[in-house]
Design an enzyme around this catalytic site. Structure first.
Site, PDB file in Angstrom:
ATOM      1  N   ARG A  14     -79.147 -41.855 -29.553  1.00  0.00           N
ATOM      2  CA  ARG A  14     -79.656 -42.856 -30.508  1.00  0.00           C
ATOM      3  C   ARG A  14     -79.313 -44.264 -30.039  1.00  0.00           C
ATOM      4  NH1 ARG A  14     -78.110 -47.304 -33.381  1.00  0.00           N
ATOM      5  NH2 ARG A  14     -76.093 -46.296 -33.765  1.00  0.00           N
ATOM      6  N   ASP A  15     -78.044 -44.608 -30.078  1.00  0.00           N
ATOM      7  CA  ASP A  15     -77.638 -45.970 -29.744  1.00  0.00           C
ATOM      8  C   ASP A  15     -77.878 -46.268 -28.274  1.00  0.00           C
ATOM      9  OD1 ASP A  15     -76.625 -48.476 -30.107  1.00  0.00           O
ATOM     10  OD2 ASP A  15     -74.633 -47.853 -30.722  1.00  0.00           O
ATOM     11  N   HIS A 207     -66.366 -47.137 -33.601  1.00  0.00           N
ATOM     12  CA  HIS A 207     -67.569 -47.306 -32.775  1.00  0.00           C
ATOM     13  C   HIS A 207     -67.430 -48.633 -32.048  1.00  0.00           C
ATOM     14  CE1 HIS A 207     -72.052 -46.846 -32.110  1.00  0.00           C
ATOM     15  NE2 HIS A 207     -71.900 -48.147 -31.860  1.00  0.00           N
ATOM     16  N   HIS A 209     -68.310 -51.315 -28.614  1.00  0.00           N
ATOM     17  CA  HIS A 209     -69.163 -51.728 -27.503  1.00  0.00           C
ATOM     18  C   HIS A 209     -68.290 -52.391 -26.452  1.00  0.00           C
ATOM     19  CE1 HIS A 209     -73.305 -51.033 -29.167  1.00  0.00           C
ATOM     20  NE2 HIS A 209     -72.555 -50.851 -30.246  1.00  0.00           N
ATOM     21  N   CYS A 240     -77.008 -53.148 -29.333  1.00  0.00           N
ATOM     22  CA  CYS A 240     -77.748 -53.289 -30.588  1.00  0.00           C
ATOM     23  C   CYS A 240     -78.863 -54.317 -30.447  1.00  0.00           C
ATOM     24  CB  CYS A 240     -76.797 -53.710 -31.714  1.00  0.00           C
ATOM     25  SG  CYS A 240     -77.621 -53.957 -33.294  1.00  0.00           S
ATOM     26  N   ASN A 249     -72.467 -49.216 -25.317  1.00  0.00           N
ATOM     27  CA  ASN A 249     -71.325 -48.555 -25.948  1.00  0.00           C
ATOM     28  C   ASN A 249     -70.252 -48.253 -24.906  1.00  0.00           C
ATOM     29  OD1 ASN A 249     -72.380 -47.549 -28.851  1.00  0.00           O
ATOM     30  ND2 ASN A 249     -74.044 -47.421 -27.377  1.00  0.00           N
TER      31      ASN A 249
END
Length: 300
Positions: A14-15, A207, A209, A240, A249
């Site tokens: 996803r990310d 989470h 980055h 993002c 990430n």
């Protein structure tokens, strides 16, 4: 090995994929999930139900959700920004949802076109309509820094969680370093504060980055504060689209290497993961990160 294993949530599908412009064939996405699952990874953020115009890469969410249910051992969560998208995800067959909202008003308006308070009301409405058996996570974006407002204070995070946690005390709560500007002492301070304030929360996640090269250090700071669930993306993919300047990430292979070197179980086959990360770094349009892949495999 210690008896306190860490759980890694692989968010690459996803990310990691969402910001890549050339469309990745759905079959290729599923192949990555299958290969990643074979390394021992079990929890995944497989896709998101969002506007196809805003994030064209995830326009195949329905097919990804359906196909991932046939992959043995995969527990796949679907990111959703609104109650209406939650209904869509459930209609597609999702059984695990991750609702996202931001601490900062500027980012929440930019991301979901509403204030954080409006998102809290929407979250409450979603919970009221959830059918039995759906697992729930709450992703708190800009928990440390906002691309528009700068550093976020701990009290801002606590104030928002004061409203959210009573609505679903059993939900897993993930604090997200959306911009990658958090530093380890800040991460430790915020997690110490929320864990102390909300003892009813059974699972906290982080989470991060790696925009400024501190993603792994921030993961370690969260671990030291008591966090046992870590989001990461293979090959350090991601970033993002709604946070200008944010890079990928923290790399899953970096997280695995660090914890295993510390004697903390991940139950992930690092050698197999490196091979998948090499392929992930070669996806057309991808911007890969991380260090362990290059150190151990010599991949440029």
């Amino acid at each position: 090995m210690t008896a306190r294993p860490v759980t890694i949530v692989e968010v690459g599908p996803r990310d990691g994929f969402q910001g890549i412009v050339p469309f990745i064939p759905t079959e290729r996405k599923i192949q990555f999930i299958e290969r990643l699952a074979a390394t021992g990874l079990e929890r995944f953020e497989i896709t998101s139900c969002v506007s196809d115009k805003a994030v064209p890469q995830l326009a195949d969410a329905k097919d990804v959700i359906a196909a991932s249910q046939g992959v043995p051992g995969v527990h796949g969560q679907v990111l959703i920004p609104t109650a209406s998208r939650a209904r869509q995800a459930l209609a597609f067959g999702a059984r695990s949802l991750a609702y996202v909202l931001s601490v900062s008003e500027s980012h929440n308006r930019n991301n979901v076109r509403r204030t954080p308070e409006e998102s809290v009301s929407d979250y409450a409405a979603m919970i009221a309509d959830l059918p039995p058996g759906i697992s729930l996570r709450l992703n708190i974006a800009t928990a440390f820094d906002c691309p528009f407002e700068g550093r976020i204070g701990t009290e801002q995070v606590l104030t928002l969680l004061d409203q959210l946690i009573p609505l679903a005390p059993t939900a897993e709560i993930a604090l997200c370093d959306t911009t990658g500007k958090a530093v380890p002492d800040q991460v430790g301070e915020v997690f110490d504060a929320v864990i102390s304030r909300f003892p009813e929360v059974r699972s906290w996640a982080v989470h991060t980055h790696d925009t400024y090269g501190l993603g792994l250090a921030n993961v370690h700071a969260a671990w030291e504060a008591g966090v046992r669930v870590v989001d990461a993306a293979f090959a350090g993919l991601g970033g993002c689209p709604f946070a200008p300047g944010a890079s990928g990430n923290v790399a899953t292979e970096d997280v695995v290497w660090m914890f295993e070197r510390r004697g903390i179980q991940t139950n992930v086959d690092l050698s197999a993961l490196i091979e998948i990360a090499k392929d992930g770094a070669c996806i057309p349009g991808a911007s890969a990160g991380g260090r362990v892949r290059k150190a151990l495999a010599g991949c440029a």
